[in-house]
Write a protein that holds these residues in place. Structure first.
Motif: not given
Length: 320
Positions: A77-80, A274-276, A88-101
């Motif tokens: 849920g938090e690792d990308g 670390e960064v959460n 893929t679903l083109a849905l806006p979502y909260t917090h960081s994106g794929v790479l940063a996560s």
């Protein structure tokens, strides 16, 4: 101080709150998700609570939400991974994106990126868990932890005089991967800094009841005392803020993050652990507490996180 929120700023919006999930931090996520879902309903949104399983894409395709509030914690849920599904679903979502996560969840890779950006991080490295259990790979005191878990799950302190490393890391019940991160133990204070929209909020000094900020200290009632703002020297306070902002930017994070730091106040040494990327939103969590000190109550915080996600999705914002 934030401006007063209109009565129902999310009226007519459909928000899917992703909670629970598959990781060892499931129980924490259920609480974070519950708190955020209730806030979103107070803000006027139509909320779908989604216990995020392997059928997440199918579930969200059927629900067709306007935005997803990702309240998941830990692996998947938090690792990308979930972020990739949402992209893929083109849905806006909260917090960081794929790479940063993905970067922030992988402690070894995150440390390499942060060190390259000039952020002071602990030494140490990755070791095979069987090698690490057979003998001390560095002189105690040191910390042993999974490379990709949060909420202090699977973390062990090895102090001076310990006869052998923790044997729990080679037990059949160990499910956190074949490699463990081993770092020198930094004596002193446990600090946390929330970063919202790239700007640090304040510094919290965490005093755990047990002497170690473990899972129970983080989420148990009375598990720790939070001193906010932290009573540390001004130069260390300011350095903690700047290091946390620098880490947020170096990893490519967005929205709200929380940096965890250690401050050796005897030797005046500050390191960022670390960064959460998806900080807890439970009644004992640090980010809502820091936001409140800035005059941002819980509902306003949830609104900002949701609005930020929706705006990045190209809809131009929610609140009027």
């Amino acid at each position: 101080m934030t401006a007063p929120i209109s009565a129902k700023p999310l009226q007519g919006r459909h928000v899917a709150v992703l909670l629970g999930g598959l990781s060892s931090e499931r129980e924490v996520s259920l609480v974070s998700g519950r708190e955020c879902a209730e806030a979103l309903e107070r803000l006027g949104a139509r909320v779908s609570r989604v216990d995020a399983g392997r059928d997440l894409a199918q579930t969200l395709t059927q629900l067709k939400p306007d935005v997803c509030f990702n309240a998941l914690h830990g692996e998947w849920g938090e690792d990308g991974c979930v972020q990739g599904v949402l992209e893929t679903l083109a849905l806006p979502y909260t917090h960081s994106g794929v790479l940063a996560s993905a970067l922030a969840m992988d402690k070894a890779k995150a440390k390499a990126v942060l060190a390259a950006a000039g952020v002071i991080v602990p030494g140490g490295g990755l070791f095979n868990r069987f090698e690490a259990a057979a003998d001390h790979v560095m002189a105690p005191p040191y910390v042993v932890k999974p490379n990709a878990e949060g909420s202090s799950v699977g973390v062990f302190l090895v102090f001076e005089g310990a006869n052998r490393p923790p044997q729990e890391i080679v037990a059949p019940s160990w499910t956190f991967g074949e490699e463990v991160m081993i770092e020198p133990y930094i004596a002193g204070r446990e600090l946390a800094v929330g970063v919202m929209d790239g700007k640090a909020m304040t510094v919290t000094d965490i005093i755990p009841r047990t002497g170690f900020y473990d899972y129970e200290a983080k989420y148990g009632e009375g598990g720790s005392t939070h001193i906010v703002p932290a009573d540390i020297p001004p130069h260390a306070f300011e350095k903690a803020l700047r290091m946390s902002e620098q880490a947020h930017a170096a990893l490519g994070c967005r929205g709200v993050t929380r940096a965890d730091l250690r401050y050796d106040d005897v030797n005046d040494v500050l390191v960022l652990l670390e960064v959460n990327t998806q900080p807890g939103m439970t009644p004992t969590s640090l980010i809502p507490e820091q936001a409140a000190l800035q005059g941002v109550d819980f509902d306003a915080l949830v609104l900002w996180i949701t609005e930020d996600a929706y705006a990045r999705g190209g809809a131009g914002g929610i609140a009027s």
